[in-house]
Design a protein around this motif. Sequence first.
Motif, PDB file in Angstrom:
ATOM      1  N   SER A   1       0.824  -1.208   0.000  1.00 30.01           N
ATOM      2  CA  SER A   1       0.000   0.000   0.000  1.00 30.01           C
ATOM      3  C   SER A   1       0.863   1.264   0.000  1.00 30.01           C
ATOM      4  N   LEU A   2       2.106   1.156   0.480  1.00 32.26           N
ATOM      5  CA  LEU A   2       2.999   2.314   0.446  1.00 32.26           C
ATOM      6  C   LEU A   2       3.357   2.711  -0.989  1.00 32.26           C
ATOM      7  N   PHE A   3       3.352   1.740  -1.891  1.00 31.29           N
ATOM      8  CA  PHE A   3       3.765   1.993  -3.269  1.00 31.29           C
ATOM      9  C   PHE A   3       2.596   2.102  -4.233  1.00 31.29           C
ATOM     10  N   ASP A   4       1.379   2.021  -3.727  1.00 28.28           N
ATOM     11  CA  ASP A   4       0.188   2.142  -4.574  1.00 28.28           C
ATOM     12  C   ASP A   4      -0.181   3.619  -4.694  1.00 28.28           C
ATOM     13  N   ARG A   5       0.627   4.338  -5.429  1.00 27.70           N
ATOM     14  CA  ARG A   5       0.456   5.783  -5.625  1.00 27.70           C
ATOM     15  C   ARG A   5       0.367   6.078  -7.128  1.00 27.70           C
ATOM     16  N   PRO A   6      -0.263   7.168  -7.475  1.00 29.64           N
ATOM     17  CA  PRO A   6      -0.348   7.517  -8.897  1.00 29.64           C
ATOM     18  C   PRO A   6       0.955   8.143  -9.413  1.00 29.64           C
ATOM     19  N   LEU A   7       2.066   7.467  -9.209  1.00 25.81           N
ATOM     20  CA  LEU A   7       3.371   7.924  -9.664  1.00 25.81           C
ATOM     21  C   LEU A   7       3.820   7.054 -10.827  1.00 25.81           C
ATOM     22  N   VAL A   8       4.594   7.629 -11.727  1.00 25.47           N
ATOM     23  CA  VAL A   8       5.096   6.882 -12.873  1.00 25.47           C
ATOM     24  C   VAL A   8       6.619   6.933 -12.856  1.00 25.47           C
ATOM     25  N   VAL A   9       7.248   5.747 -12.948  1.00 21.89           N
ATOM     26  CA  VAL A   9       8.702   5.639 -12.980  1.00 21.89           C
ATOM     27  C   VAL A   9       9.078   4.954 -14.282  1.00 21.89           C
ATOM     28  N   PHE A  10       9.848   5.623 -15.125  1.00 20.13           N
ATOM     29  CA  PHE A  10      10.247   5.101 -16.431  1.00 20.13           C
ATOM     30  C   PHE A  10       9.026   4.705 -17.265  1.00 20.13           C
ATOM     31  N   GLY A  11       7.931   5.413 -17.118  1.00 22.13           N
ATOM     32  CA  GLY A  11       6.721   5.143 -17.884  1.00 22.13           C
ATOM     33  C   GLY A  11       5.879   4.009 -17.326  1.00 22.13           C
ATOM     34  N   LEU A  12       6.237   3.489 -16.152  1.00 26.16           N
ATOM     35  CA  LEU A  12       5.497   2.394 -15.529  1.00 26.16           C
ATOM     36  C   LEU A  12       4.982   2.836 -14.167  1.00 26.16           C
ATOM     37  N   PRO A  13       3.834   2.312 -13.753  1.00 27.76           N
ATOM     38  CA  PRO A  13       3.333   2.663 -12.417  1.00 27.76           C
ATOM     39  C   PRO A  13       4.312   2.231 -11.320  1.00 27.76           C
ATOM     40  N   LEU A  14       4.380   3.012 -10.251  1.00 26.10           N
ATOM     41  CA  LEU A  14       5.319   2.758  -9.164  1.00 26.10           C
ATOM     42  C   LEU A  14       5.121   1.377  -8.546  1.00 26.10           C
TER      43      LEU A  14
END
Length: 65
Positions: free
Chosen positions: A27-40
């Motif tokens: 749940s800590l990483f279930d954020r609307p962030l994108v890393v290298f074009g992929l969801p976190l």
Amino acid sequence: MRKGLAGQRLVAVFIAGMLLLNYPVLSLFDRPLVVFGLPLLHVYLFSVWLGLIGVVAWIVERGAR
């Protein structure tokens, strides 16, 4: 004696994997962030998975000597 130690290390890696891939940590990483074009969350899951495979391979190869 080394096989027993390798077995204990593999159990420790299994427990670490269970903790890292369980709900509270995920749940800590279930954020609307994108890393290298992929969801976190996907980046985290595959990174942990790859890391666990690498550690298991290292333990098994080291124990084979």
